[in-house]
Design a protein around this motif. Sequence first.
Motif, PDB file in Angstrom:
ATOM      1  N   THR A  45      62.261  31.618 -45.855  1.00  0.00           N
ATOM      2  CA  THR A  45      62.965  30.720 -46.121  1.00  0.00           C
ATOM      3  C   THR A  45      64.218  31.054 -46.849  1.00  0.00           C
ATOM      4  OG1 THR A  45      61.087  30.926 -47.956  1.00  0.00           O
ATOM      5  CG2 THR A  45      60.113  29.873 -46.541  1.00  0.00           C
ATOM      6  N   ARG A  68      66.907  29.206 -66.146  1.00  0.00           N
ATOM      7  CA  ARG A  68      65.507  28.528 -65.438  1.00  0.00           C
ATOM      8  C   ARG A  68      64.330  27.536 -66.794  1.00  0.00           C
ATOM      9  NH1 ARG A  68      62.888  28.215 -60.471  1.00  0.00           N
ATOM     10  NH2 ARG A  68      60.434  27.918 -60.685  1.00  0.00           N
ATOM     11  N   ASP A  72      59.249  25.743 -65.685  1.00  0.00           N
ATOM     12  CA  ASP A  72      59.165  25.677 -63.961  1.00  0.00           C
ATOM     13  C   ASP A  72      58.467  27.105 -63.460  1.00  0.00           C
ATOM     14  OD1 ASP A  72      59.477  24.855 -61.713  1.00  0.00           O
ATOM     15  OD2 ASP A  72      61.520  25.045 -61.726  1.00  0.00           O
ATOM     16  N   HIS A  77      54.482  36.492 -54.796  1.00  0.00           N
ATOM     17  CA  HIS A  77      54.699  36.835 -53.451  1.00  0.00           C
ATOM     18  C   HIS A  77      53.695  38.164 -53.237  1.00  0.00           C
ATOM     19  CE1 HIS A  77      57.401  34.397 -53.644  1.00  0.00           C
ATOM     20  NE2 HIS A  77      58.009  34.703 -52.325  1.00  0.00           N
ATOM     21  N   THR A 130      47.283  27.171 -63.225  1.00  0.00           N
ATOM     22  CA  THR A 130      46.725  27.438 -61.482  1.00  0.00           C
ATOM     23  C   THR A 130      48.159  28.819 -61.248  1.00  0.00           C
ATOM     24  OG1 THR A 130      48.550  25.970 -61.305  1.00  0.00           O
ATOM     25  CG2 THR A 130      46.330  25.569 -61.119  1.00  0.00           C
ATOM     26  N   ARG A 134      52.269  32.996 -52.245  1.00  0.00           N
ATOM     27  CA  ARG A 134      52.678  33.225 -50.847  1.00  0.00           C
ATOM     28  C   ARG A 134      52.505  34.143 -50.357  1.00  0.00           C
ATOM     29  NH1 ARG A 134      56.836  32.755 -47.849  1.00  0.00           N
ATOM     30  NH2 ARG A 134      59.407  32.340 -48.748  1.00  0.00           N
ATOM     31  N   PRO A 155      61.506  33.104 -57.776  1.00  0.00           N
ATOM     32  CA  PRO A 155      62.138  31.970 -57.549  1.00  0.00           C
ATOM     33  C   PRO A 155      63.130  31.928 -56.534  1.00  0.00           C
ATOM     34  CG  PRO A 155      62.993  32.578 -60.051  1.00  0.00           C
ATOM     35  CD  PRO A 155      61.992  33.886 -58.732  1.00  0.00           C
ATOM     36  N   SER A 156      63.809  31.200 -55.867  1.00  0.00           N
ATOM     37  CA  SER A 156      64.956  30.923 -54.712  1.00  0.00           C
ATOM     38  C   SER A 156      66.153  31.603 -55.825  1.00  0.00           C
ATOM     39  CB  SER A 156      65.273  29.883 -54.662  1.00  0.00           C
ATOM     40  OG  SER A 156      65.294  29.027 -55.618  1.00  0.00           O
ATOM     41  N   GLU A 193      62.688  26.039 -48.449  1.00  0.00           N
ATOM     42  CA  GLU A 193      61.410  26.861 -49.481  1.00  0.00           C
ATOM     43  C   GLU A 193      60.554  26.176 -48.630  1.00  0.00           C
ATOM     44  OE1 GLU A 193      64.111  24.829 -50.702  1.00  0.00           O
ATOM     45  OE2 GLU A 193      64.934  26.135 -51.960  1.00  0.00           O
ATOM     46  N   SER A 194      59.410  27.511 -49.666  1.00  0.00           N
ATOM     47  CA  SER A 194      57.925  27.261 -48.698  1.00  0.00           C
ATOM     48  C   SER A 194      57.340  25.672 -49.287  1.00  0.00           C
ATOM     49  CB  SER A 194      56.886  28.215 -49.275  1.00  0.00           C
ATOM     50  OG  SER A 194      57.275  27.716 -51.002  1.00  0.00           O
ATOM     51  N   ARG A 208      54.825  20.293 -52.774  1.00  0.00           N
ATOM     52  CA  ARG A 208      56.657  19.889 -52.751  1.00  0.00           C
ATOM     53  C   ARG A 208      56.506  20.050 -50.670  1.00  0.00           C
ATOM     54  NH1 ARG A 208      60.305  25.101 -53.630  1.00  0.00           N
ATOM     55  NH2 ARG A 208      59.089  26.546 -52.564  1.00  0.00           N
ATOM     56  N   PRO A 239      55.595  20.798 -61.742  1.00  0.00           N
ATOM     57  CA  PRO A 239      56.771  21.025 -62.333  1.00  0.00           C
ATOM     58  C   PRO A 239      58.135  22.012 -61.614  1.00  0.00           C
ATOM     59  CG  PRO A 239      54.957  22.867 -63.319  1.00  0.00           C
ATOM     60  CD  PRO A 239      54.338  21.618 -62.289  1.00  0.00           C
TER      61      PRO A 239
HETATM   62  O1  TXA Z   1      60.036  29.564 -50.508  1.00  0.00           O
HETATM   63  C1  TXA Z   1      59.998  30.055 -51.001  1.00  0.00           C
HETATM   64  O2  TXA Z   1      58.970  29.166 -51.751  1.00  0.00           O
HETATM   65  C2  TXA Z   1      60.851  31.139 -52.168  1.00  0.00           C
HETATM   66  C3  TXA Z   1      61.355  32.353 -51.353  1.00  0.00           C
HETATM   67  C4  TXA Z   1      61.606  32.629 -52.744  1.00  0.00           C
HETATM   68  O3  TXA Z   1      59.833  32.260 -51.727  1.00  0.00           O
HETATM   69  N1  TXA Z   1      60.367  30.447 -53.738  1.00  0.00           N
HETATM   70  C5  TXA Z   1      61.151  28.716 -54.625  1.00  0.00           C
HETATM   71  O4  TXA Z   1      60.839  28.760 -55.593  1.00  0.00           O
HETATM   72  O5  TXA Z   1      61.145  28.003 -53.882  1.00  0.00           O
HETATM   73  P1  TXA Z   1      61.153  28.258 -57.108  1.00  0.00           P
HETATM   74  O6  TXA Z   1      61.343  29.105 -58.204  1.00  0.00           O
HETATM   75  O7  TXA Z   1      62.463  28.069 -56.522  1.00  0.00           O
HETATM   76  O8  TXA Z   1      60.100  27.585 -56.365  1.00  0.00           O
HETATM   77  C6  TXA Z   1      58.765  26.503 -57.155  1.00  0.00           C
HETATM   78  C7  TXA Z   1      58.137  26.141 -57.143  1.00  0.00           C
HETATM   79  C8  TXA Z   1      58.081  25.182 -58.802  1.00  0.00           C
HETATM   80  O9  TXA Z   1      59.135  24.907 -59.019  1.00  0.00           O
HETATM   81  C9  TXA Z   1      56.715  24.700 -58.240  1.00  0.00           C
HETATM   82  O10 TXA Z   1      57.409  23.128 -57.912  1.00  0.00           O
HETATM   83  C10 TXA Z   1      56.089  25.297 -57.384  1.00  0.00           C
HETATM   84  O11 TXA Z   1      57.136  26.032 -57.167  1.00  0.00           O
HETATM   85  N2  TXA Z   1      54.966  25.796 -58.362  1.00  0.00           N
HETATM   86  C11 TXA Z   1      55.163  26.941 -58.184  1.00  0.00           C
HETATM   87  N3  TXA Z   1      53.846  27.606 -59.679  1.00  0.00           N
HETATM   88  C12 TXA Z   1      53.196  26.325 -59.274  1.00  0.00           C
HETATM   89  C13 TXA Z   1      52.193  26.037 -60.209  1.00  0.00           C
HETATM   90  N4  TXA Z   1      51.260  26.777 -60.746  1.00  0.00           N
HETATM   91  N5  TXA Z   1      51.841  25.012 -60.205  1.00  0.00           N
HETATM   92  C14 TXA Z   1      51.953  23.423 -59.001  1.00  0.00           C
HETATM   93  N6  TXA Z   1      53.497  24.085 -58.827  1.00  0.00           N
HETATM   94  C15 TXA Z   1      53.873  24.963 -58.383  1.00  0.00           C
END
Ligand code: TXA
Length: 353
Positions: A45, A68, A72, A77, A130, A134, A155-156, A193-194, A208, A239
């Motif tokens: 991604t 950050r 958030d 992984h 929670t 992935r 995270p990204s 992103e995923s 998302r 969040p």
């Molecule tokens: O593709 C992707 O998902 C990339 C690659 C690196 O794996 N990662 C990514 O992470 O986009 P990040 O931190 O930029 O975005 C993660 C988002 C958080 O902002 C939140 O919206 C959601 O995933 N998230 C993660 N854990 C969560 C939880 N326990 N409850 C609700 N939302 C969560």
Amino acid sequence: MTRAEAGHHATDGPPRVLPGNDSAAIREAAALIRSGELVAFPTETVYGLGADALDPTAVARIFAAKERPSFDPLIVHLADPAELVAYTHPADAADPRVARLAARFWPGPLTLVLRKRDNVPGIVTAGLSTVGLRVPDHPVALALIRAAGVPIAAPSANRFGRVSPTRASHVVRGLGSRVRLVLDGGPCRVGVESTVVLLADGRAALLRPGGLAAEAIEAEIGPLEVPVPGAPGRAALAPGSSGAHYAPGARLEIVDPFGPGAARHLRAQPGERLGLLATSAAGAEAARAAGGPFAALQLLAADGDPVTVAAHLFEALHDLDAAGVTRIVAQPVPAVGIGRAVMDRLRRAALDA
Ligand code: TXA
Ligand code: MG
């Protein structure tokens, strides 16, 4: 700390960039992860900024490097879908919908949010009950997780609120000395992103839109609810998924070059360096006919194919930034399939920070 150790400290100069397909580089990166340091690595991604997910001190370094906010949560992984049971509530791990999605879409651009076990540190999940999990579909990411022997929170690999990186050079430019090592896996295949799906307490919610089409998920487990932005409880549920994000340096406007009144938005004002983000050759043509001049132009997909548009979206925003444009006009795509993620990212890039 000795001189030699200080020479490796995160505040000393740009990160080293090593080829991700080199086993010595993977070993070195895995050793850094195990010692509580950060490593940036490619996924299908975007590039991630990784740390040992079970080490709260290491995870705190991610938040510091990205600036950050602590509310958030991070995605954890895994190298193998079978590891899910180790970190999630037994009832959620046994949910047939979870098994079905994991079997069908992992490795791949799908994050499942499930109730966590106590072994997942609270800093990873921003205090939520929670955890997002992935299995990335990238040989370098999988090799790194396996060699590290721990799940990797990532995270990204961009500073908070900025455009996500889809190349090693984006990580170097965005994070600089805040990360010590970047594994280079070339450009990311998916480019957004995923897709994040909550499957806890009997719910099934799209938190998302992302690289995996929501329609494909619904074909497996039925309809997904979409928490409405601004609705009570929505911020707590997802969040980091609302508000300004993916901000390029320039102001961005979504303008349909075929729409009524487009010309007004497509014309460069005096002193303005206008950038065009076209999602089809026909759109680029229409924009040039109606407006301009454009100081920089990025064509994401000649035929407008949304998968290709997504693959090149963030790279084009990085390139428009580098070209020093002061305003970007971006052509929309239909918000279906992966186009839904493209429109989500464009809309959030268009919000004022
Ligand atoms: O593709 C992707 O998902 C990339 C690659 C690196 O794996 N990662 C990514 O992470 O986009 P990040 O931190 O930029 O975005 C993660 C988002 C958080 O902002 C939140 O919206 C959601 O995933 N998230 C993660 N854990 C969560 C939880 N326990 N409850 C609700 N939302 C969560
Ligand atoms: Mg991000």
